[in-house]
Design a protein around this motif. Structure first.
Motif, PDB file in Angstrom:
ATOM      1  N   ALA A   1       0.826  -1.250   0.070  1.00 60.79           N
ATOM      2  CA  ALA A   1      -0.094   0.107   0.013  1.00 60.79           C
ATOM      3  C   ALA A   1       0.960   1.255   0.162  1.00 60.79           C
ATOM      4  O   ALA A   1       0.529   2.191  -0.637  1.00 60.79           O
ATOM      5  N   THR A   2       1.918   1.320   0.781  1.00 56.58           N
ATOM      6  CA  THR A   2       2.954   2.469   0.686  1.00 56.58           C
ATOM      7  C   THR A   2       4.004   2.403  -0.411  1.00 56.58           C
ATOM      8  O   THR A   2       4.977   3.406  -0.290  1.00 56.58           O
ATOM      9  N   GLY A   3       4.045   1.622  -1.261  1.00 55.31           N
ATOM     10  CA  GLY A   3       5.121   1.221  -2.379  1.00 55.31           C
ATOM     11  C   GLY A   3       6.586   0.807  -1.650  1.00 55.31           C
ATOM     12  O   GLY A   3       7.448   0.964  -2.614  1.00 55.31           O
ATOM     13  N   LYS A   4       6.323   0.142  -0.516  1.00 56.61           N
ATOM     14  CA  LYS A   4       7.811  -0.281   0.047  1.00 56.61           C
ATOM     15  C   LYS A   4       7.871  -1.614  -0.827  1.00 56.61           C
ATOM     16  O   LYS A   4       9.130  -2.058  -0.753  1.00 56.61           O
ATOM     17  N   LEU A   5       7.081  -2.277  -1.360  1.00 56.59           N
ATOM     18  CA  LEU A   5       7.097  -3.548  -1.933  1.00 56.59           C
ATOM     19  C   LEU A   5       6.364  -3.300  -3.346  1.00 56.59           C
ATOM     20  O   LEU A   5       5.155  -3.131  -3.523  1.00 56.59           O
ATOM     21  N   ASP A   6       7.022  -3.326  -4.309  1.00 56.92           N
ATOM     22  CA  ASP A   6       6.664  -3.043  -5.808  1.00 56.92           C
ATOM     23  C   ASP A   6       6.699  -4.484  -6.368  1.00 56.92           C
ATOM     24  O   ASP A   6       7.869  -5.198  -6.582  1.00 56.92           O
ATOM     25  N   VAL A   7       5.623  -5.060  -6.766  1.00 63.47           N
ATOM     26  CA  VAL A   7       5.560  -6.371  -7.470  1.00 63.47           C
ATOM     27  C   VAL A   7       5.294  -6.217  -9.064  1.00 63.47           C
ATOM     28  O   VAL A   7       4.200  -5.360  -9.390  1.00 63.47           O
ATOM     29  N   ARG A   8       5.894  -7.019  -9.929  1.00 57.96           N
ATOM     30  CA  ARG A   8       5.595  -6.867 -11.416  1.00 57.96           C
ATOM     31  C   ARG A   8       5.557  -8.281 -11.756  1.00 57.96           C
ATOM     32  O   ARG A   8       6.367  -9.236 -11.291  1.00 57.96           O
ATOM     33  N   ILE A   9       4.736  -8.584 -12.757  1.00 59.90           N
ATOM     34  CA  ILE A   9       4.590 -10.003 -13.558  1.00 59.90           C
ATOM     35  C   ILE A   9       5.579  -9.808 -14.774  1.00 59.90           C
ATOM     36  O   ILE A   9       5.236  -8.847 -15.701  1.00 59.90           O
ATOM     37  N   ALA A  10       6.251 -10.603 -14.865  1.00 59.36           N
ATOM     38  CA  ALA A  10       7.227 -10.772 -16.178  1.00 59.36           C
ATOM     39  C   ALA A  10       6.701 -11.919 -16.965  1.00 59.36           C
ATOM     40  O   ALA A  10       6.409 -13.116 -16.476  1.00 59.36           O
ATOM     41  N   LEU A  11       6.831 -11.610 -18.470  1.00 55.68           N
ATOM     42  CA  LEU A  11       6.475 -12.716 -19.157  1.00 55.68           C
ATOM     43  C   LEU A  11       7.348 -12.419 -20.647  1.00 55.68           C
ATOM     44  O   LEU A  11       7.785 -11.463 -20.779  1.00 55.68           O
ATOM     45  N   ARG A  12       7.761 -13.573 -21.038  1.00 53.68           N
ATOM     46  CA  ARG A  12       8.554 -13.744 -22.249  1.00 53.68           C
ATOM     47  C   ARG A  12       7.521 -13.515 -23.416  1.00 53.68           C
ATOM     48  O   ARG A  12       6.597 -14.063 -23.496  1.00 53.68           O
TER      49      ARG A  12
ATOM     50  N   TRP B   1       4.301  -6.361 -16.373  1.00 57.28           N
ATOM     51  CA  TRP B   1       3.110  -5.811 -15.827  1.00 57.28           C
ATOM     52  C   TRP B   1       3.033  -5.341 -14.625  1.00 57.28           C
ATOM     53  O   TRP B   1       3.233  -6.351 -13.522  1.00 57.28           O
ATOM     54  N   LYS B   2       2.636  -4.311 -14.073  1.00 58.62           N
ATOM     55  CA  LYS B   2       2.620  -3.723 -12.764  1.00 58.62           C
ATOM     56  C   LYS B   2       1.288  -4.432 -12.065  1.00 58.62           C
ATOM     57  O   LYS B   2       0.254  -4.247 -12.731  1.00 58.62           O
ATOM     58  N   VAL B   3       1.232  -5.046 -10.830  1.00 58.57           N
ATOM     59  CA  VAL B   3       0.217  -5.667 -10.273  1.00 58.57           C
ATOM     60  C   VAL B   3      -0.044  -4.979  -8.901  1.00 58.57           C
ATOM     61  O   VAL B   3      -0.857  -5.695  -8.395  1.00 58.57           O
ATOM     62  N   ASN B   4       0.690  -4.124  -8.225  1.00 64.54           N
ATOM     63  CA  ASN B   4       0.138  -3.583  -7.006  1.00 64.54           C
ATOM     64  C   ASN B   4      -1.164  -3.265  -6.860  1.00 64.54           C
ATOM     65  O   ASN B   4      -1.816  -3.315  -5.806  1.00 64.54           O
ATOM     66  N   ASP B   5      -1.574  -2.635  -7.893  1.00 64.97           N
ATOM     67  CA  ASP B   5      -3.067  -2.119  -7.921  1.00 64.97           C
ATOM     68  C   ASP B   5      -4.040  -3.367  -8.113  1.00 64.97           C
ATOM     69  O   ASP B   5      -5.187  -3.092  -7.651  1.00 64.97           O
ATOM     70  N   TRP B   6      -3.272  -4.448  -8.662  1.00 64.80           N
ATOM     71  CA  TRP B   6      -4.493  -5.650  -8.655  1.00 64.80           C
ATOM     72  C   TRP B   6      -4.593  -6.380  -7.355  1.00 64.80           C
ATOM     73  O   TRP B   6      -5.578  -6.820  -6.975  1.00 64.80           O
ATOM     74  N   ILE B   7      -3.434  -6.153  -6.366  1.00 64.18           N
ATOM     75  CA  ILE B   7      -3.292  -6.984  -5.406  1.00 64.18           C
ATOM     76  C   ILE B   7      -3.669  -6.176  -4.021  1.00 64.18           C
ATOM     77  O   ILE B   7      -3.755  -6.816  -2.772  1.00 64.18           O
ATOM     78  N   GLU B   8      -3.525  -4.975  -4.162  1.00 70.35           N
ATOM     79  CA  GLU B   8      -3.388  -4.165  -2.834  1.00 70.35           C
ATOM     80  C   GLU B   8      -4.895  -4.232  -2.083  1.00 70.35           C
ATOM     81  O   GLU B   8      -5.153  -4.664  -0.915  1.00 70.35           O
ATOM     82  N   GLU B   9      -6.119  -4.154  -2.830  1.00 70.38           N
ATOM     83  CA  GLU B   9      -7.180  -4.324  -2.358  1.00 70.38           C
ATOM     84  C   GLU B   9      -7.881  -5.702  -1.666  1.00 70.38           C
ATOM     85  O   GLU B   9      -8.100  -5.767  -0.407  1.00 70.38           O
TER      86      GLU B   9
ATOM     87  N   GLY C   1     -12.837  -6.416 -12.244  1.00 69.94           N
ATOM     88  CA  GLY C   1     -12.092  -7.062 -11.197  1.00 69.94           C
ATOM     89  C   GLY C   1     -12.658  -6.656  -9.818  1.00 69.94           C
ATOM     90  O   GLY C   1     -12.610  -7.443  -9.034  1.00 69.94           O
ATOM     91  N   GLN C   2     -13.013  -5.468  -9.712  1.00 71.30           N
ATOM     92  CA  GLN C   2     -13.470  -4.894  -8.391  1.00 71.30           C
ATOM     93  C   GLN C   2     -14.993  -5.651  -8.146  1.00 71.30           C
ATOM     94  O   GLN C   2     -14.985  -6.238  -7.016  1.00 71.30           O
ATOM     95  N   GLU C   3     -15.704  -5.737  -9.154  1.00 68.89           N
ATOM     96  CA  GLU C   3     -16.933  -6.504  -8.779  1.00 68.89           C
ATOM     97  C   GLU C   3     -16.608  -8.043  -8.411  1.00 68.89           C
ATOM     98  O   GLU C   3     -17.206  -8.400  -7.525  1.00 68.89           O
ATOM     99  N   GLU C   4     -15.925  -8.679  -9.111  1.00 73.08           N
ATOM    100  CA  GLU C   4     -15.398  -9.887  -8.820  1.00 73.08           C
ATOM    101  C   GLU C   4     -14.932 -10.002  -7.516  1.00 73.08           C
ATOM    102  O   GLU C   4     -15.317 -10.934  -6.631  1.00 73.08           O
ATOM    103  N   TYR C   5     -14.136  -9.324  -6.970  1.00 76.44           N
ATOM    104  CA  TYR C   5     -13.604  -9.267  -5.482  1.00 76.44           C
ATOM    105  C   TYR C   5     -14.639  -8.990  -4.716  1.00 76.44           C
ATOM    106  O   TYR C   5     -14.813  -9.581  -3.492  1.00 76.44           O
ATOM    107  N   LEU C   6     -15.481  -8.033  -4.938  1.00 78.72           N
ATOM    108  CA  LEU C   6     -16.478  -7.695  -3.872  1.00 78.72           C
ATOM    109  C   LEU C   6     -17.554  -8.728  -3.919  1.00 78.72           C
ATOM    110  O   LEU C   6     -18.141  -9.096  -2.993  1.00 78.72           O
TER     111      LEU C   6
END
Length: 737
Positions: A122-133, A213-221, A354-359
């Protein structure tokens, strides 16, 4: 803080598991001596970081940051090729991440540590990204494995190859990797530099054929809602030094629970404890009518926590729906709720798929037939209310549809409940609530007895009422204040316009044309709010010393001046900046939430001297650093000035204040010739009753005598305006039972 070389000669050139304990002999000392950790890895598990979280506490306290590049954990190359490069792949990865986060947590130690990781995301101390060939028509898995620990003194060490960053890889499997230390010798440094450069190239997307692909927005909530969140702790950072039991040694309960608890740091006042107990004794129904700043939110969360614990004993889940009036309050409620161990999900505005699916998963968990868990959803009154009057519970309104399907325990908390009293919002309140709790400093709706009665019927009668005087002088929950009213005379032209409009109002009422009368009343209100002499009064205040003060909130009128056609917000900002060299910023409806947080912090630090607001600071927003209020314009609604006063009287734990000061501009219409009309009496009566309420609770309550004297000048009489009797205790803020 120790540096990486301080572990020599204990660092090994190669680690082999078995026999090496990778967690205790490598990861723990590495995190304890580093301030950055970069990792490119095939597969990753947050539970590995949780296993070494005591050293991560220390890592974060010392300013540590982590960057992580990983592959999707549940896809193989054949599946990736079949899905191509379309939206299907992105949605599949999002869904896999949500499902991985939602897996049961086996024990409370892991649960606590995962809260820290959520805070880091949430505070950007851990930045996670998905990598693909990346290939021409599809993607493939990313298999590179590089790890880099670095300290604050220019030392770093790298490791490559195995292990995958999972708890199983670190503890259960046979793993092996070489370690290259930049400080060891030239050859080791060359290896370490190459591996560090490779990571930076991949992270910076400078390697052709690798997509990130940046995924912090996907996993934070999902992480916030599943794990909760906590800040790093000095105490926890020392836990591993005192023989803390290994995770594998901690017994795993048969049924992991998600039930909140009262924070150890929470200190409730006696009136808050009484309010919670009385609400529970009333069967979980009632209203907390508490003066602004007396802790309504924390009291409500304590009540919800106690209700959660009680319901959990019957092995049934509880859904808590929190309804707030504005987006600003969504974040405040979420942060406060997380202190109690709630995992709030946020639902407002336009929801992405994605938000609807999570809710949906949150509501589904709350609908379970058994289980000791509490789910919380925070929404706004607007988001809860369908836009079309024809939309009912079975309509396409997402939130209404989910609530209608709920058949278990449901607690509805209405923050600033008076805002829910319109017909549309009352209709939107869930009819299947088993418990209700209303919160407001001003439960009564101004001029709307029907709406007030409906709110009382829904939420229940007040179980606690705390007036502003009690909050200041009895409980000392708020700071005292000085009230300095300034009478504002209309100019000759404004007086002429005032009398002309008043005649039109009287004629419209006489003809039975209420619509025309209301139009003329709005015009007269606009004339008063934009009175020319207000600018001169504000200028005098600034010249008299306010120009040098900080921590101010200045309330200005909405809309344009009817004479100049300029917005008062623009004119006030220009005057304060150009004529007085003040550091001021606007804080109004169009200001986005992130910008608002920044402005609040800048006001608290003194970086800016004043915020210019219209109405968006009227309800619920906490700015305890504010010490001076200048009210140049206000409505006749008592709720508005009660809320504005509350903004200024909140105690500031970071920079305590002894008292606050409120400057109030009171526009005085022309003195009537003979007996004033009923319309004029209502206008001046409403203006002066507000002033009397503010004066009566102030330290300098003698200001009330001036207000009463002005009332007599305008022909008001105590028989019609009881506040003029000096002995009356007003009930604008206190709900009288």
């Amino acid at each position: 803080m120790d540096l990486l070389p301080s572990w020599d000669p204990n660092w090994k050139r190669r680690y082999n598991s078995p026999p090496d304990d990778l967690i205790n002999n490598f990861y723990v000392p590495a995190f304890a001596r580093s301030n950055t950790y970069d990792r490119a890895v095939g597969f990753f598990s947050a539970r590995l970081l949780a296993a070494i979280a005591p050293s991560i506490d220390r890592f974060v306290i010392h300013g540590g940051k982590m960057r992580l590049i990983t592959s999707p954990a549940h896809l193989n190359d054949e599946e990736l090729e079949a899905m191509g490069k379309g939206e299907q792949l992105r949605e599949r990865i999002k869904q896999d991440l949500r499902e991985a986060i939602a897996k049961p947590i086996p024990n409370p130690v892991l649960a606590d540590r995962l809260k820290l990781l959520t805070w880091m995301v949430a505070t950007g101390k851990l930045d996670v990204r998905i990598a693909l060939r990346e290939h021409a028509r599809s993607y493939a898995l990313f298999h590179e494995k590089i790890g880099i620990f670095a300290d604050g003194d220019g030392n770093w060490m790298t490791f490559t190859g195995s292990p995958n960053e999972t708890l199983g890889g670190a503890r259960l499997h046979s793993e092996s990797f070489p370690l290259h230390r930049s400080w060891a010798n030239e050859e080791q440094r060359a290896y370490a530099q190459e591996e560090r450069d490779r990571f930076e190239q991949v992270w910076g997307e400078q390697v052709e054929g690798i997509s990130l692909w940046k995924v912090n927005d996907w996993i934070e909530e999902p992480m916030r809602s599943t794990f909760g969140m906590r800040e790093p702790s000095v105490a926890r950072s020392r836990m591993y030094e005192f023989d803390e039991p290994a995770i594998s040694d901690i017994p795993i309960p048969d049924d992991a629970t998600f039930v909140p608890s009262l924070p150890d740091s929470l200190v409730l006042r006696e009136y808050q404890k009484s309010a919670v107990n009385d609400w529970l004794l009333a069967g979980g129904r009632g209203t907390f009518a508490m003066a602004t700043g007396t802790g309504k939110t924390l009291t409500a969360l304590a009540a919800a926590t106690q209700a959660s614990i009680h319901i959990a004993k019957s092995d049934r889940p509880l859904l808590v729906l929190v309804i707030v009036p504005s987006i600003d309050l969504v974040g405040q409620w979420r942060n406060d709720a997380e202190r109690f161990g709630f995992r709030p999900a946020v639902c407002h505005g336009t929801l992405r798929r994605g938000q609807e699916e999570y809710l949906k998963s949150v509501f589904s968990a709350a609908r379970s037939s058994h289980g000791r868990r509490t789910e919380m959803v925070i929404t706004t009154a607007d988001s809860l209310t369908p836009r079309s009057a024809n939309m009912g519970p079975a309509s396409d309104h997402f939130l209404q549809r989910q609530l209608a399907r709920h058949s278990g325990h449901l607690l509805v908390i209405g923050d600033e409940m008076h805002s829910l009293g319109t017909a549309a919002r009352l209709a939107a309140l869930p009819k299947n609530a088993t418990m209700t709790l209303g919160l407001s400093a001003t439960p009564k709706r101004h001029g709307d007895e029907v709406g007030t009665d409906a709110l009382l019927e829904y939420f229940g009668k007040p179980v606690l009422s705390i007036s502003i005087k009690e909050a200041i002088y009895k409980y000392q929950a708020l700071v005292p204040y000085d009230y300095l009213p300034s009478p504002i005379e209309l100019t000759e032209e404004e007086s002429r316009q005032y009398r002309l409009i008043s005649q039109k109002i009287a004629m419209a009422f006489g003809a039975g044309d209420e619509q025309a009368a209301e139009t003329h009343i709005r015009a007269r209100t606009r004339l008063i709010q934009h009175a020319t002499n207000k600018r001169g009064c504000l200028r005098q205040l600034m010249a008299g010393g306010l120009r040098n003060e900080t921590h101010q909130i200045i309330y200005v009128a909405e809309g344009k001046d009817p004479e100049s056609d300029f917005f008062q917000l623009d004119e006030t900002e220009r005057m304060l900046r150009e004529d007085f060299g003040m550091r001021v910023e606007r804080y109004y409806g169009e200001t986005d939430s992130e910008r608002r947080e920044v402005l609040q912090e800048r006001l608290a630090s003194g970086d800016i001297q004043a915020l210019l607001a219209m109405k968006c600071l009227d309800e619920g927003v906490d700015i305890p650093s504010a010490r001076i209020g200048v009210i140049t314009a206000s409505t006749q609604n008592p709720r508005q000035f009660v809320q504005r006063r509350g903004r200024l009287l909140r105690r500031d734990p970071d920079n305590p204040k002894s008292h606050a000061v409120i400057h109030d501009f009171l526009v005085m219409p022309p003195r009537p010739v003979g007996e004033p009309s009923d319309s004029e009496k209502r206008l001046i009566g409403a203006e002066l009753s507000r002033a009397a309420e503010l004066a009566d609770a102030a330290r300098n309550s003698e200001a009330l005598f001036s207000v009463i004297a002005w009332a007599y000048e305008y022909g008001l009489r105590p028989a019609e305006h009881t506040w003029m009797n000096l002995t009356h205790e007003g009930d604008m803020e206190e709900w009288v039972q």
